[in-house]
Motif scaffolding. Structure first.
Motif, PDB file in Angstrom:
ATOM      1  N   SER A  58       0.848  -1.201   0.000  1.00 17.17           N
ATOM      2  CA  SER A  58       0.000   0.000   0.000  1.00 17.17           C
ATOM      3  C   SER A  58       0.880   1.246   0.000  1.00 17.17           C
ATOM      4  O   SER A  58       1.770   1.386   0.856  1.00 17.17           O
TER       5      SER A  58
ATOM      6  N   GLN B 104       0.011   4.166   0.765  1.00 21.49           N
ATOM      7  CA  GLN B 104      -0.363   5.054   1.862  1.00 21.49           C
ATOM      8  C   GLN B 104       0.102   4.519   3.211  1.00 21.49           C
ATOM      9  O   GLN B 104       0.745   5.242   3.989  1.00 21.49           O
ATOM     10  N   THR B 105      -0.190   3.245   3.493  1.00 23.18           N
ATOM     11  CA  THR B 105       0.110   2.698   4.822  1.00 23.18           C
ATOM     12  C   THR B 105       1.432   1.941   4.882  1.00 23.18           C
ATOM     13  O   THR B 105       1.923   1.665   5.972  1.00 23.18           O
ATOM     14  N   ARG B 106       1.973   1.591   3.714  1.00 17.06           N
ATOM     15  CA  ARG B 106       3.211   0.804   3.586  1.00 17.06           C
ATOM     16  C   ARG B 106       3.022  -0.661   3.998  1.00 17.06           C
ATOM     17  O   ARG B 106       3.980  -1.429   4.039  1.00 17.06           O
ATOM     18  N   VAL B 107       1.792  -1.045   4.314  1.00 18.16           N
ATOM     19  CA  VAL B 107       1.509  -2.433   4.670  1.00 18.16           C
ATOM     20  C   VAL B 107       1.648  -3.322   3.434  1.00 18.16           C
ATOM     21  O   VAL B 107       1.221  -2.961   2.342  1.00 18.16           O
TER      22      VAL B 107
ATOM     23  N   LEU C   1       0.367  -5.855   1.231  1.00 19.98           N
ATOM     24  CA  LEU C   1      -0.978  -6.346   0.960  1.00 19.98           C
ATOM     25  C   LEU C   1      -0.974  -7.746   0.359  1.00 19.98           C
ATOM     26  O   LEU C   1      -1.956  -8.486   0.466  1.00 19.98           O
TER      27      LEU C   1
ATOM     28  N   GLY D  18       0.270  -7.811   9.627  1.00 12.92           N
ATOM     29  CA  GLY D  18       0.222  -6.436   9.126  1.00 12.92           C
ATOM     30  C   GLY D  18       1.583  -5.821   8.915  1.00 12.92           C
ATOM     31  O   GLY D  18       1.745  -4.596   9.024  1.00 12.92           O
TER      32      GLY D  18
ATOM     33  N   THR E 199       4.827  -4.109   7.428  1.00 15.55           N
ATOM     34  CA  THR E 199       5.038  -3.097   6.389  1.00 15.55           C
ATOM     35  C   THR E 199       6.237  -3.482   5.532  1.00 15.55           C
ATOM     36  O   THR E 199       7.027  -4.373   5.888  1.00 15.55           O
ATOM     37  N   LYS E 200       6.396  -2.759   4.439  1.00  8.81           N
ATOM     38  CA  LYS E 200       7.570  -2.991   3.598  1.00  8.81           C
ATOM     39  C   LYS E 200       8.845  -2.727   4.389  1.00  8.81           C
ATOM     40  O   LYS E 200       9.857  -3.441   4.232  1.00  8.81           O
TER      41      LYS E 200
END
Length: 452
Positions: free
Chosen positions: A392, A394-397, A399, A422, A424-425
């Motif tokens: 994502s 926006q959130t860097r999660v 997906l 969850g 993130t990158k």
């Protein structure tokens, strides 16, 4: 009212056995279970387990060739189906015995015959016996679907392919899903001239496009003849074989034709609708999150509900049902971010959203890598691994995580933990690489391939 059983389970597959064992062994319920075929269900007897053993068998030819490149002096004379099949049957017998022992040790009474639903608290066995139960659980799974066409009675399905008397010289697999694609790779690896017909434009519909293209290219490079945009209109007996006429007018002769064009819930003739149970358009049992049907005393788990048709999901649904109804712990299974593997060659592991699904929900970054793995590179193979992270913006999660590589199923299980949490990158980036390994590429993807 007094009942014969607290719970009666129809179906001895993974979901039904887990529910019965937990209800009886952990929660003290009086449980009966009926299975009309063999204990263990589709996965153990004619699905995941025998299929995976066939995958292993089909891979050893290539391994033997690689071994020669690594200095081993050996000769491969070919694949002996009869010898392998004897071992396969022995292993399935062992596993069925283990399932029976599990039920016996938990105190579950089993009936080796078909059972149908008479009313909300009554089931009828094939021998005419009627049994009452406070709760009834439907766990009969699914069955292969074969469309009707001229000559369709000559085809086999994934149920029968495990019991072939001999290995065919030339085979046709019809379908483009994971079952069809897996068996195309299996037969090809065993030395069969293998063709795959699929009416769509690319196999493995529903999975990430880039990954499915990579798999199809690899399959074709290793000998599978994939014919997209093609289906069968007629099948005729031709001596010992079958003559197939396709939608494009072409004809070809095969020793066997296997259909893998989807599965449907195995509810036909079960008596559910007459008992008041709401059914779906595909014949699935409609249930709520707690696996309860429109009839309060009747529940259903596994493939028969047409939720997520995976063995681990059926097991979790069965366990949650038993804990909820008999253990005083109201809980559901978790159907979000479920990792899965497709045992094609190359193997495909996936969790989360495909690039196409994620892009439809918002801005994303896509990180990819493709490379020749060390082990087969040394042996002179042209195989390429492909890995992808969908992130994502926006959130860097993360997906979605997608791996096309040897042992991708093993890798995606652990990646699935991170995605489920969850991660993130940047969490991936902070993780130190295990070197030298294929999986280290997942934590060394620094620059996005594209942004959408």
């Amino acid at each position: 009212m007094t009942f014969d059983y607290d719970l009666f389970v129809i179906g001895g597959g993974s979901g039904g056995v887990r529910a019965a064992r937990v209800a009886a062994g952990d929660h003290g319920a009086k449980v009966g279970l009926a299975e009309e075929f063999r204990m263990g269900g589709t996965c153990v007897i004619r699905g995941c387990v025998p299929k995976k053993l066939m995958v292993f068998a089909s891979e050893y030819g290539g391994m033997a060739e690689d071994a020669q490149a690594y200095g081993w002096d050996l000769e491969v004379k070919g694949f002996d189906w009869t010898r392998f099949h004897a071992g396969l049957e022995k292993e399935l017998d062992r596993l069925e015995g283990a399932y029976r022992n599990t039920l016996r040790n938990a105190g579950v009474q089993t009936f080796d015959q078909r059972a149908t639903v008479v009313d909300p608290h009554t089931v009828a066995l094939a021998d005419g016996t009627r049994i009452t139960a406070k709760h009834i659980l439907i766990a009969v799974g699914g069955r292969p679907f074969v469309p009707e066409f001229e000559g369709s009675e000559h085809v086999i399905t994934s149920n029968e392919i495990f019991h072939m008397k001999a290995l065919p010289k030339k085979a046709l697999i019809v379908g483009g899903g994971y079952i069809a694609s897996e068996f195309a790779c299996i037969l090809n690896g065993m030395g069969v001239d293998t063709h795959q017909y699929y009416r769509g434009n690319q196999i493995l519909r529903g999975f990430d496009d880039e990954c499915r293209n990579h798999i199809a290219t690899h399959m074709q490079a290793h000998g599978v003849h994939i014919h997209t945009g093609r289906d069968i209109v007629r099948l005729e007996k031709d001596g010992e074989g079958l003559l197939a006429t396709a939608t494009d007018g072409s004809t070809d002769r095969f020793d066997i034709v296997m259909y893998a064009t989807g599965r449907v819930p195995n509810t036909e003739g079960l008596g559910l609708a007459d008992a008041g149970v709401k059914m779906g358009l595909k014949g699935e049992v409609v249930v709520d999150d707690y696996s309860q049907t429109s009839v309060p005393s009747i529940f259903a788990v596994g493939d028969v509900t047409d939720r997520i048709a995976l063995t681990p999901i059926a097991i979790r649904e069965g366990h949650a049902f038993a804990d909820t109804v008999f253990g005083g712990q109201k809980r559901t299974a978790d159907w979000e971010l479920v990792p899965s593997a497709v045992f094609t060659q190359p193997e495909f592991g996936t969790v989360g959203l495909s690039e196409e699904e994620a892009a439809a929900k918002g801005a994303i970054e896509v990180y990819t890598t493709a490379f020749r793995p060390m082990q087969t590179l040394f042996a002179g193979r042209q195989d390429r691994v492909f890995m992808k992270l969908v992130v994502s913006a926006q959130t860097r999660v993360v997906l979605g995580c997608h791996i096309v590589a040897p042992h991708a199923g093993e890798m995606i299980q652990l990646a699935g933990v991170a995605v489920k949490m969850g991660a993130t990158k940047e969490d991936f980036d902070r993780t130190v690489a295990v070197h030298p390994s294929m999986s280290e590429e997942l934590v060394t993807l620094r620059k996005p391939t594209r942004k959408t």
